[in-house]
Motif scaffolding. Structure first.
Motif, PDB file in Angstrom:
ATOM      1  N   TRP A  41     -55.475 -15.460 -41.451  1.00  0.00           N
ATOM      2  CA  TRP A  41     -56.474 -14.541 -41.962  1.00  0.00           C
ATOM      3  C   TRP A  41     -57.822 -14.850 -41.321  1.00  0.00           C
ATOM      4  N   PRO A  42     -58.654 -13.821 -41.105  1.00  0.00           N
ATOM      5  CA  PRO A  42     -59.892 -14.023 -40.334  1.00  0.00           C
ATOM      6  C   PRO A  42     -60.870 -15.002 -40.959  1.00  0.00           C
ATOM      7  N   ALA A  43     -60.940 -15.081 -42.284  1.00  0.00           N
ATOM      8  CA  ALA A  43     -61.898 -16.004 -42.894  1.00  0.00           C
ATOM      9  C   ALA A  43     -61.552 -17.459 -42.602  1.00  0.00           C
ATOM     10  N   ALA A  44     -60.278 -17.741 -42.354  1.00  0.00           N
ATOM     11  CA  ALA A  44     -59.898 -19.110 -41.974  1.00  0.00           C
ATOM     12  C   ALA A  44     -60.530 -19.480 -40.642  1.00  0.00           C
ATOM     13  N   LEU A  45     -60.544 -18.550 -39.701  1.00  0.00           N
ATOM     14  CA  LEU A  45     -61.160 -18.800 -38.399  1.00  0.00           C
ATOM     15  C   LEU A  45     -62.670 -18.974 -38.541  1.00  0.00           C
ATOM     16  N   ALA A  46     -63.277 -18.124 -39.370  1.00  0.00           N
ATOM     17  CA  ALA A  46     -64.720 -18.237 -39.582  1.00  0.00           C
ATOM     18  C   ALA A  46     -65.073 -19.576 -40.219  1.00  0.00           C
ATOM     19  N   LEU A  47     -64.274 -20.014 -41.198  1.00  0.00           N
ATOM     20  CA  LEU A  47     -64.557 -21.273 -41.878  1.00  0.00           C
ATOM     21  C   LEU A  47     -64.354 -22.462 -40.946  1.00  0.00           C
ATOM     22  N   CYS A  48     -63.311 -22.436 -40.139  1.00  0.00           N
ATOM     23  CA  CYS A  48     -63.100 -23.528 -39.174  1.00  0.00           C
ATOM     24  C   CYS A  48     -64.267 -23.642 -38.215  1.00  0.00           C
ATOM     25  N   SER A  49     -64.728 -22.509 -37.694  1.00  0.00           N
ATOM     26  CA  SER A  49     -65.868 -22.515 -36.784  1.00  0.00           C
ATOM     27  C   SER A  49     -67.110 -23.060 -37.474  1.00  0.00           C
ATOM     28  N   PHE A  50     -67.325 -22.640 -38.722  1.00  0.00           N
ATOM     29  CA  PHE A  50     -68.499 -23.106 -39.462  1.00  0.00           C
ATOM     30  C   PHE A  50     -68.437 -24.612 -39.703  1.00  0.00           C
ATOM     31  N   LEU A  51     -67.293 -25.108 -40.123  1.00  0.00           N
ATOM     32  CA  LEU A  51     -67.156 -26.537 -40.402  1.00  0.00           C
ATOM     33  C   LEU A  51     -67.381 -27.376 -39.151  1.00  0.00           C
ATOM     34  N   GLU A  52     -66.862 -26.901 -38.025  1.00  0.00           N
ATOM     35  CA  GLU A  52     -67.027 -27.660 -36.787  1.00  0.00           C
ATOM     36  C   GLU A  52     -68.473 -27.684 -36.315  1.00  0.00           C
ATOM     37  N   ASN A  53     -69.169 -26.587 -36.500  1.00  0.00           N
ATOM     38  CA  ASN A  53     -70.505 -26.455 -35.910  1.00  0.00           C
ATOM     39  C   ASN A  53     -71.653 -26.710 -36.875  1.00  0.00           C
ATOM     40  N   ASN A  54     -71.340 -27.046 -38.123  1.00  0.00           N
ATOM     41  CA  ASN A  54     -72.382 -27.282 -39.126  1.00  0.00           C
ATOM     42  C   ASN A  54     -72.074 -28.550 -39.924  1.00  0.00           C
ATOM     43  N   ARG A  55     -71.826 -29.620 -39.222  1.00  0.00           N
ATOM     44  CA  ARG A  55     -71.417 -30.863 -39.885  1.00  0.00           C
ATOM     45  C   ARG A  55     -72.551 -31.481 -40.688  1.00  0.00           C
ATOM     46  N   GLU A  56     -73.796 -31.117 -40.376  1.00  0.00           N
ATOM     47  CA  GLU A  56     -74.911 -31.629 -41.156  1.00  0.00           C
ATOM     48  C   GLU A  56     -75.031 -30.911 -42.502  1.00  0.00           C
ATOM     49  N   ILE A  57     -74.432 -29.725 -42.613  1.00  0.00           N
ATOM     50  CA  ILE A  57     -74.453 -28.969 -43.864  1.00  0.00           C
ATOM     51  C   ILE A  57     -73.248 -29.325 -44.727  1.00  0.00           C
ATOM     52  N   VAL A  58     -72.081 -29.378 -44.106  1.00  0.00           N
ATOM     53  CA  VAL A  58     -70.844 -29.771 -44.795  1.00  0.00           C
ATOM     54  C   VAL A  58     -70.290 -30.982 -44.058  1.00  0.00           C
ATOM     55  N   ASN A  59     -70.602 -32.152 -44.554  1.00  0.00           N
ATOM     56  CA  ASN A  59     -70.180 -33.405 -43.916  1.00  0.00           C
ATOM     57  C   ASN A  59     -68.840 -33.835 -44.491  1.00  0.00           C
ATOM     58  N   LEU A  60     -67.795 -33.674 -43.723  1.00  0.00           N
ATOM     59  CA  LEU A  60     -66.446 -33.969 -44.191  1.00  0.00           C
ATOM     60  C   LEU A  60     -65.994 -35.389 -43.862  1.00  0.00           C
ATOM     61  N   GLN A  61     -66.789 -36.127 -43.134  1.00  0.00           N
ATOM     62  CA  GLN A  61     -66.398 -37.485 -42.758  1.00  0.00           C
ATOM     63  C   GLN A  61     -66.218 -38.341 -44.015  1.00  0.00           C
ATOM     64  N   GLY A  62     -64.981 -38.790 -44.256  1.00  0.00           N
ATOM     65  CA  GLY A  62     -64.681 -39.620 -45.411  1.00  0.00           C
ATOM     66  C   GLY A  62     -64.618 -38.884 -46.734  1.00  0.00           C
ATOM     67  N   ALA A  63     -64.718 -37.555 -46.711  1.00  0.00           N
ATOM     68  CA  ALA A  63     -64.741 -36.771 -47.947  1.00  0.00           C
ATOM     69  C   ALA A  63     -63.330 -36.519 -48.475  1.00  0.00           C
ATOM     70  N   GLN A  64     -63.218 -36.401 -49.797  1.00  0.00           N
ATOM     71  CA  GLN A  64     -61.981 -35.972 -50.444  1.00  0.00           C
ATOM     72  C   GLN A  64     -62.012 -34.445 -50.551  1.00  0.00           C
ATOM     73  N   VAL A  65     -61.016 -33.789 -49.965  1.00  0.00           N
ATOM     74  CA  VAL A  65     -61.032 -32.328 -49.827  1.00  0.00           C
ATOM     75  C   VAL A  65     -59.744 -31.732 -50.384  1.00  0.00           C
ATOM     76  N   LEU A  66     -59.895 -30.658 -51.151  1.00  0.00           N
ATOM     77  CA  LEU A  66     -58.776 -29.860 -51.634  1.00  0.00           C
ATOM     78  C   LEU A  66     -58.895 -28.469 -51.037  1.00  0.00           C
ATOM     79  N   GLU A  67     -57.820 -27.976 -50.416  1.00  0.00           N
ATOM     80  CA  GLU A  67     -57.816 -26.577 -49.972  1.00  0.00           C
ATOM     81  C   GLU A  67     -56.908 -25.764 -50.875  1.00  0.00           C
TER      82      GLU A  67
END
Length: 223
Positions: free
Chosen positions: A53-79
């Protein structure tokens, strides 16, 4: 712009939206490139959740390019509604400890995609679990045990009868310090209704907007 190719016998190049990777369409596999890695994704036709689905692509791009906004390093994540697993894979490559969830009908393909693309690449292999959205998750998923820094969801709002259960599930897992990152492409009136209910349930900010594609951040209102 991220790159993506599909292996086909007859290739058809399609111009993607600004937030999406370049894609050559086929009925076979898709190869995306995020976080410096080729990610091989297989779809099935068993369910809506087993296709990209297209929003998955948009979210992946956002997460990769905005790591200072959403810092996933060491984070506990539920999808929630992980589908093909692309978002969970990218989150894992960005350093998160991920639990990818969906309905049983898509779990086999989800697990195969996730393991294929994270084994040997991530500090921790993602978990893949069944999760049905519900008003009552206290017994099966007590918040004292299941605590997350981020809840990710992409294109989980579409024409189905479980939007209230979806919102209840988001609220259940959203504890103090948790952020819900929800990506959605607006298609129907139900998308607008859910957005309004999401804003009532969470302190909400708009992280990204490109036409009908939006990414929201929500934090819980309860103390």
């Amino acid at each position: 712009m991220r790159s993506c190719r599909r292996e086909v016998s007859i290739n058809q190049l399609v111009q993607p939206p600004l937030w999406a990777p370049k894609i050559i369409y086929s009925l076979a596999k898709e190869i995306y490139h995020y976080v410096g890695e080729d990610i091989v994704i297989y779809e099935t036709i068993d369910s809506y959740g087993a296709i990209m689905w297209p929003a998955a692509l948009a979210l992946c791009s956002f997460l990769e390019n905005n790591r200072e906004i959403v810092n996933l390093q060491g984070a506990q994540v539920l999808e929630l509604g992980a589908g093909t697993g692309l978002v969970s894979i990218v989150a894992s490559l960005l350093g998160a400890s991920v639990t990818a969830t969906d309905l049983p009908v898509v779990l086999s393909n989800l697990r195969a995609n996730v393991l294929r693309n994270t084994r040997g690449r991530c500090r921790e292999l993602p978990k893949v679990d069944v999760l049905s959205w519900s008003f009552d998750l206290k017994r099966s998923h007590p918040t004292g045990v299941h605590q997350y820094d981020y809840i990710l969801a992409a294109d989980v709002v579409y024409q189905h009868d479980f939007l209230e259960e979806l919102l209840a599930t988001m609220k259940h897992f959203c504890g103090p310090g948790t952020a819900v990152i929800w990506a959605n492409k607006v298609r129907l009136g139900s998308d607008l209704t859910f957005t309004e209910n999401f804003k009532k349930a969470f302190h909400t900010s708009l992280l990204f907007e490109d036409g009908d594609m939006k990414i929201f951040k929500g934090t819980c209102r309860r103390s």
